[in-house]
Design a protein around this motif. Structure first.
Motif, PDB file in Angstrom:
ATOM      1  N   ASP A 516     -54.698  22.302 -84.948  1.00  0.00           N
ATOM      2  CA  ASP A 516     -54.718  23.192 -86.101  1.00  0.00           C
ATOM      3  C   ASP A 516     -55.914  22.945 -87.018  1.00  0.00           C
ATOM      4  OD1 ASP A 516     -52.379  24.246 -85.152  1.00  0.00           O
ATOM      5  OD2 ASP A 516     -51.084  23.038 -86.453  1.00  0.00           O
ATOM      6  N   ALA A 517     -56.152  21.693 -87.344  1.00  0.00           N
ATOM      7  CA  ALA A 517     -57.236  21.369 -88.273  1.00  0.00           C
ATOM      8  C   ALA A 517     -58.056  20.187 -87.773  1.00  0.00           C
ATOM      9  CB  ALA A 517     -56.666  21.074 -89.663  1.00  0.00           C
ATOM     10  N   VAL A 518     -58.231  20.111 -86.469  1.00  0.00           N
ATOM     11  CA  VAL A 518     -58.976  19.002 -85.872  1.00  0.00           C
ATOM     12  C   VAL A 518     -60.009  19.542 -84.902  1.00  0.00           C
ATOM     13  CG1 VAL A 518     -58.845  16.812 -84.634  1.00  0.00           C
ATOM     14  CG2 VAL A 518     -56.895  17.594 -85.976  1.00  0.00           C
ATOM     15  N   ALA A 519     -61.218  19.007 -84.999  1.00  0.00           N
ATOM     16  CA  ALA A 519     -62.270  19.281 -84.032  1.00  0.00           C
ATOM     17  C   ALA A 519     -62.690  17.959 -83.392  1.00  0.00           C
ATOM     18  CB  ALA A 519     -63.472  19.944 -84.703  1.00  0.00           C
ATOM     19  N   THR A 520     -63.200  18.042 -82.188  1.00  0.00           N
ATOM     20  CA  THR A 520     -63.762  16.841 -81.576  1.00  0.00           C
ATOM     21  C   THR A 520     -65.123  16.567 -82.182  1.00  0.00           C
ATOM     22  OG1 THR A 520     -64.841  18.036 -79.766  1.00  0.00           O
ATOM     23  CG2 THR A 520     -62.549  17.363 -79.439  1.00  0.00           C
TER      24      THR A 520
END
Length: 786
Positions: A516-520
């Motif tokens: 939801d609110a995480v990027a690598t």
């Protein structure tokens, strides 16, 4: 507002910002408990006696006690016991063996002298009378051992090329800085509460961690960008749970009156002060970012029935007639199929192998980890300059107990390691495993008209796992029947995720959205190793044997009117110290040869250095002239280096380089000083690692087969023929006989084997039931959220 601030500060213990625990002094004597399981050591191996002493051996318990007594009573260092010390005291941090100089070691190995003197390496944190009220971590050498009237505590300087043997803390008191940060955050807890809490209570700002990215500048300014993270309720997934609020702390001097909480960053917008942020929050169009919530998506296991077939146990390796390698437990000496080597350990780098020989011939004098680097990139203040030099966390001390049957086969031989930190011995049971394994492909096979021959591919593994915060690094040294040696790393664990804001268009410039609110967050892993090759002696030459296209005319090619397009080998001896990259199209071979030693065919005996069996070609750091690293990891800029061996250059790095990256204790660039290296004692420093661009498959954990890399050292004309013919097991099938006639070479299993369930699935019910006291091990532990 005052009561809200009070609530924030009351819960401040949840804010993970204990700066520089290596210097920490509140309370210095306090230890945390690390729960470990000590299962009985498995030593069903053949017992032998090493032909000589392990001169690189770790300090024994008795030696450590003798050094401690000397340090407190006769060293003149004015040490205070840890339990009684303050940050103004001198206190002991680490004791371990100081490895002998190679010159002295070879004199002993070659029989021209006795064993080298034993010395200890000691780190003392000196607060008493420290300049500017700033503590320093100082290296000393204590010896000769055992202590006598000749024993001294001397500054350990010869192995550092910075003209000093100490690193200073950027702040006068880590505790003071921690309290200052908590107080400053408490004064602005209304902002934190509004931006980072939800009505459902799934995220409580009072339980968030504040982790930091450090930055050092030439003018002496030290600064931190703090980011808030959720601790992770069901797991240690904090690195997957960043929240989108950042704040900059600037520490220009050691005087707290000069410290400032400056810029704030939220939703891709930089605010010059908290007042600017508060003003923006009152505006009608201010947008609140989504929160990054923990949940089942961070769990590493699925305990449901799962896919069809999961309920059946998988195939397993067994060792039906016991192990086939031999060991001298007192000397940590191992012998297997022509290989011999010694093992030692170090608190910062873990396992090192010494005096590796094959069929009596010297191959590698020293083989071991030097440093492990991870460097991130991103467009937020945390990921934008984030980097770790992991030996600062003492990777040897973080080689936790291995899980039998999972980390290593159930039949593996396990070895415990002992370190001395803050004056207390720390034993980590079963932290190294050694075992034989048979690959799922043959070592050799061939089908001919009249016969088929095939050999099993069996190899020996020395393995340990260092858990450094969010990541587990499996490091192994693999020995093959033909004399090849492979150094391999595999990584697993939680990635360091970046926050996915709601504002602005993401272009996948640094990674990919995975929740939801995480990027690598893209990053490089670069692990540096030292291979001090002594290929049939110390007089060696590195040659680049190029495979080059060429057009040539041949006298036998009389019908060809133009030159024949073909290829040939071109020898390029490396005559000066240099950094080298792996060639394009694998178009060169790098071979270390003994110019004065040949095999029976007159060819120079050598060992080839080549990429191993990982995901791809080993790599080096992508970032050029890293702003964050400064000069602390110059070794990371090329794939491998060849330098002349010097007793004053035993390591490519210091585990304290992190704390002064612009002026590190060991500056590797100084190793290359234009010396000629033809027929010299050569050292190869090589990098393995991966360009890690995480994706959804890295959630919740990165998988080891997607993050691995290795380098191999393989015999090249070192023997007269393939030596594995003497050690391999296999079968020859005669196809011309009346019916197929199998002829076996080497041992084979001819009898039924009775196996207990625990031979295949060890009893793990007691794992984690023996507690061992363990103090903080790094200045930087919680500063970076590790």
């Amino acid at each position: 507002m005052a009561s809200l601030n009070k609530v924030w500060l009351t819960a401040s213990a949840c804010v993970a910002f204990l700066f520089f625990a290596f210097f920490a002094s509140v309370p210095l004597g306090q230890t945390v408990k690390l729960v470990l399981f000590r299962s009985p050591p498995i030593f069903d191996t053949n017992q032998i006696q090493a032909s000589r002493q392990n001169i690189w051996a770790d300090l024994s318990e008795n030696e450590t006690d003798e050094v401690l007594n000397f340090l407190y009573s006769k060293s003149g260092l004015n040490l205070t016991e840890t339990s009684q010390a303050t940050h103004r005291s001198n206190r002991l941090m680490l004791i371990e063996a100081l490895k002998p100089n190679k010159t002295d070691a070879l004199a002993y190995i070659n029989g021209t002298s006795g064993p080298p003197e034993r010395w200890a390496r000691v780190i003392v944190v000196e607060g008493e009378g420290a300049p500017g009220d700033v503590e320093q971590a100082v290296y000393y050498m204590v010896g000769p051992l055992p202590p006598s009237e000749n024993t001294k505590a001397l500054p350990l300087e010869f192995c550092y090329n910075s003209d000093r043997n100490y690193i200073a803390s950027p702040v006068p008191s880590p505790t003071l800085l921690n309290e200052w940060v908590l107080s400053s955050l408490g004064n602005n807890s209304d902002v934190v509460r509004r931006l980072l809490s939800d009505e459902a209570g799934s995220i409580d700002p009072l339980t968030l961690n504040a982790t930091g990215r450090a930055s050092f500048t030439e003018n002496g300014t030290f600064s931190l960008w703090l980011q808030f993270r959720q601790p992770g309720g069901k797991s240690s997934a904090s690195s997957l749970l960043p929240q989108g609020l950042y704040v900059k702390i600037e520490i220009p001097t050691v005087n707290p009156s000069t410290w400032r909480m400056l810029q704030w960053y939220y939703n891709n917008i930089l605010y010059d002060s908290i007042y600017d942020l508060k003003g923006a929050m009152k505006s009608p169009g201010f947008e609140i970012c989504p929160l990054n919530r923990d949940g089942d998506w961070t769990d590493t296991v699925d305990l449901t029935k799962g896919d069809p077939g999961r309920q059946k146990p998988p195939p397993l390796m067994v060792q039906p007639q016991g192990s086939r390698f031999s060991v001298d437990k007192q000397q940590n000496f191992f012998s297997w199929m022509g290989f011999e080597f010694f093992i030692s350990t170090s608190a910062d780098t873990g396992v090192t192998l010494h005096d590796i020989r094959f069929n009596g011939d010297s191959v590698i004098y020293e083989l071991g980890l030097q440093e492990a680097l991870s460097h991130y990139a991103g467009d937020d203040p945390a990921q934008g300059g984030l980097e770790f030099l992991d030996t600062v966390f003492l990777m040897g001390l973080r080689t936790f107990e291995l899980v039998p049957g999972y980390d290593c086969p159930a039949y593996a031989t396990f070895i415990s390691t002992t370190f001395n930190q803050q004056g207390s011995s720390i034993t980590i049971p079963n932290s190294i495993c050694i075992f034989e394994y048979t690959a799922d492909y043959p070592l050799q096979r061939h089908t001919a008209d009249s016969q088929v021959s095939v050999s099993r591919n069996t190899y020996l593994v020395v393995r340990s796992v260092s858990t450094v915060g969010n990541y587990d690094y499996t490091i192994e040294y693999i020995f093959y029947l033909d004399g090849s040696i492979e150094v391999k790393y595999r990584a697993s664990g939680y990635i360091f995720g970046a926050f996915w804001p709601s504002k602005g268009e993401k272009k996948n410039e640094y990674g990919y959205r995975v929740h939801d609110a995480v990027a690598t967050s893209m990053h490089d892993h670069v692990l540096n190793f030292k291979a001090d090759l002594d290929v049939d002696g110390t007089s060696n030459t590195l040659t680049r044997v190029a495979i080059e296209p060429v057009s040539l005319e041949y006298p036998w090619d009389d019908k060809q009117t133009t030159p024949r397009n073909t290829m040939h080998l071109v020898q390029h001896p490396v005559d000066m110290e240099a950094g080298i990259d792996w060639p394009r199209n694998s178009g060169e071979m790098y071979i270390v040869t003994s110019e004065n030693s040949t095999n029976i065919w007159g060819e120079k005996r050598g060992y080839r250095i080549q990429p191993g069996t990982g995901m791809g070609t080993p790599m080096h750091l992508s970032i050029l002239n890293s702003t964050s690293l400064g000069k602390s990891a110059e070794w990371s800029s090329r794939d491998l280096w060849v330098v002349k061996q010097k007793d004053t250059e035993p390591r490519s790095a210091s585990h304290l380089n992190y704390f002064d990256p612009l002026h590190p204790l060991v500056d590797f660039s100084k190793f290359l000083d234009d010396e000629e290296i033809l027929q010299e004692d050569l050292v190869i420093y090589f990098n393995i690692g991966s360009h890690h661009v995480p994706n959804s498959g890295d959630i919740p954990n990165t998988l080891m087969h997607t993050a691995s890399s290795s380098v191999m050292f393989t015999p090249f004309n070192f023997h007269d023929r393939d030596p594995s013919r003497r050690s391999a097991q296999g079968v020859k099938l005669d196809l011309e006989a009346d019916g197929t006639k199998p002829e076996y070479f080497g041992g084979r299993n001819e009898k039924s084997v009775q196996l207990k369930a625990t031979d295949m699935e060890p009893d793990l019910s007691k794992y984690g039931h023996e507690a061992i006291g363990w103090a903080n091990v790094s200045w930087f532990d919680v500063l970076v959220g590790r």
